[in-house]
Design an enzyme around this catalytic site. Sequence first.
Site, PDB file in Angstrom:
ATOM      1  N   LYS A 142       0.817  -1.226   0.000  1.00 32.77           N
ATOM      2  CA  LYS A 142       0.000   0.000   0.000  1.00 32.77           C
ATOM      3  C   LYS A 142       0.845   1.268   0.000  1.00 32.77           C
ATOM      4  O   LYS A 142       0.451   2.278  -0.546  1.00 32.77           O
ATOM      5  CB  LYS A 142      -0.957   0.001   1.188  1.00 32.77           C
ATOM      6  CG  LYS A 142      -0.251   0.137   2.532  1.00 32.77           C
ATOM      7  CD  LYS A 142      -1.212   0.017   3.706  1.00 32.77           C
ATOM      8  CE  LYS A 142      -0.442   0.234   5.007  1.00 32.77           C
ATOM      9  NZ  LYS A 142      -1.095  -0.342   6.157  1.00 32.77           N
ATOM     10  N   ARG A 153      -6.571   0.205  17.484  1.00 35.83           N
ATOM     11  CA  ARG A 153      -7.183   0.390  16.178  1.00 35.83           C
ATOM     12  C   ARG A 153      -8.094  -0.814  15.987  1.00 35.83           C
ATOM     13  O   ARG A 153      -9.044  -0.975  16.743  1.00 35.83           O
ATOM     14  CB  ARG A 153      -6.125   0.570  15.075  1.00 35.83           C
ATOM     15  CG  ARG A 153      -6.694   1.214  13.805  1.00 35.83           C
ATOM     16  CD  ARG A 153      -5.664   1.426  12.705  1.00 35.83           C
ATOM     17  NE  ARG A 153      -5.173   0.159  12.154  1.00 35.83           N
ATOM     18  CZ  ARG A 153      -4.221   0.067  11.231  1.00 35.83           C
ATOM     19  NH1 ARG A 153      -3.666   1.161  10.746  1.00 35.83           N
ATOM     20  NH2 ARG A 153      -3.825  -1.106  10.783  1.00 35.83           N
TER      21      ARG A 153
HETATM   22  C1  LIG Z   1      -0.105  -0.959   6.862  1.00 38.51           C
HETATM   23  C2  LIG Z   1      -0.269  -2.215   7.597  1.00 38.51           C
HETATM   24  C3  LIG Z   1       0.812  -3.113   7.719  1.00 38.51           C
HETATM   25  C4  LIG Z   1       2.204  -2.760   7.219  1.00 38.51           C
HETATM   26  O1  LIG Z   1       2.745  -1.740   8.019  1.00 38.51           O
HETATM   27  P1  LIG Z   1       4.226  -1.200   7.770  1.00 38.51           P
HETATM   28  O2  LIG Z   1       4.465  -0.296   8.908  1.00 38.51           O
HETATM   29  O3  LIG Z   1       4.182  -0.502   6.455  1.00 38.51           O
HETATM   30  O4  LIG Z   1       5.133  -2.372   7.761  1.00 38.51           O
HETATM   31  C5  LIG Z   1       0.588  -4.301   8.348  1.00 38.51           C
HETATM   32  N1  LIG Z   1      -0.632  -4.626   8.849  1.00 38.51           N
HETATM   33  C6  LIG Z   1      -1.679  -3.805   8.751  1.00 38.51           C
HETATM   34  C7  LIG Z   1      -2.982  -4.231   9.328  1.00 38.51           C
HETATM   35  C8  LIG Z   1      -1.541  -2.569   8.133  1.00 38.51           C
HETATM   36  O5  LIG Z   1      -2.581  -1.750   8.046  1.00 38.51           O
END
Ligand SMILES: *Cc1c(COP(=O)(O)O)cnc(C)c1O
Length: 371
Positions: free
Chosen positions: A39, A134
Amino acid sequence: MTERQYPALVIDHRKLTENVETVCGWCAEQGIFVAGVIKGAGGRVSVAEDFVRGGAKMIASSRMEQLRRCREAGIGVPLLMIRVPMLSEVDELVQTAEYSLNSELKTLRALDAAAERHGVTHNVLLMADLGDLREGFFDPDELVQTAVTTEQTLPHLHLAGIGTNLGCYGSVMATEDKMWDLAEIASRVEASIGRPLEIVSGGATSSLMGVFGKYMPKKVNMLRIGAGILTGPLEDMRTCYGYSEMDALHGDAFTLEAQVIEVKRKASHPIGQLGVDAFGQKQTYVDRGMRNRALVAVGRADYGDIADLLPEMSGVEVVGASGDHTILDVEDAERTPEVGDILRFRIKYSAVLRLSGSENVKVADLPVRED
Ligand SMILES: *Cc1c(COP(=O)(O)O)cnc(C)c1O
């Protein structure tokens, strides 16, 4: 070769692939596999391909369109939806991704019905909220109960495992006790459903501290990693967590190139009665006298915050920006830029995220191998 267009987000696929290999290697030593989270790079398929080439066993995103593009490109590993799904997207989800993270029984029931409609089995992980506040079950008993309900009453779902997320809202660190809390919940679920879980997902980049600290419980066998791989040492694990391991990664797999459009000697303090800036903010300015300044044609509409931009040329300082202009102090620059020059910047994660979604920014892909 076509002329590069600016501003350019340059993706060095060799460096990115090496970052994936390094992180997957660290994790594999401790029995952990990596889901590569795309993402942060606008879900580009070329980035997903680097993740797979470097050893990621799944590709993950919070955005359906990004997963769909990977599916259509035939990415070759299972896809994981990491934002708990909307009820309005369950049909698309079961057709697009093999796995999703979940926290609501109502949504699980809708996913089960959608999986039945489309003749598939959809794999789910239930999220435990260990205090970051969250997504996820805050009450472990409710998670265990929902796991049993899923196992016993939702035949088109497969309960593949559980997971957690830390360091997103609540800034909570993936300390040893949190990882053991997760392993403990996994054991309770396994006891209640009478079989082992395939996946216990210990978090994101911030959970690499458990890998560096070598305290991950055996049960934790997956991390979902985006930022750490994309931006390497620019993810500040050293100041936040005291680990310097990230220095082994490339911090310039993603760079921004912008073109100089004006170079002039100007005052450093604005002249006149001061109100607010382009974003309606009251600002303070330091008077450093007359300085050489350069403007580059990229702005906050593209990358967000000037603090996420690190000029590569020594002596260049970002002093401010509006939506489409970035103002540089080049008085002490190694070489005074000229109109038409291209300046390079390293970029932190949130700027990579924004730049890869800006239609004003052209992506330039550097190949994995020069040939
Ligand atoms: C964005 C996200 C990740 C990845 O996080 P990073 O800090 O980019 O490694 C993993 N799990 C969830 C649920 C996320 O929203």
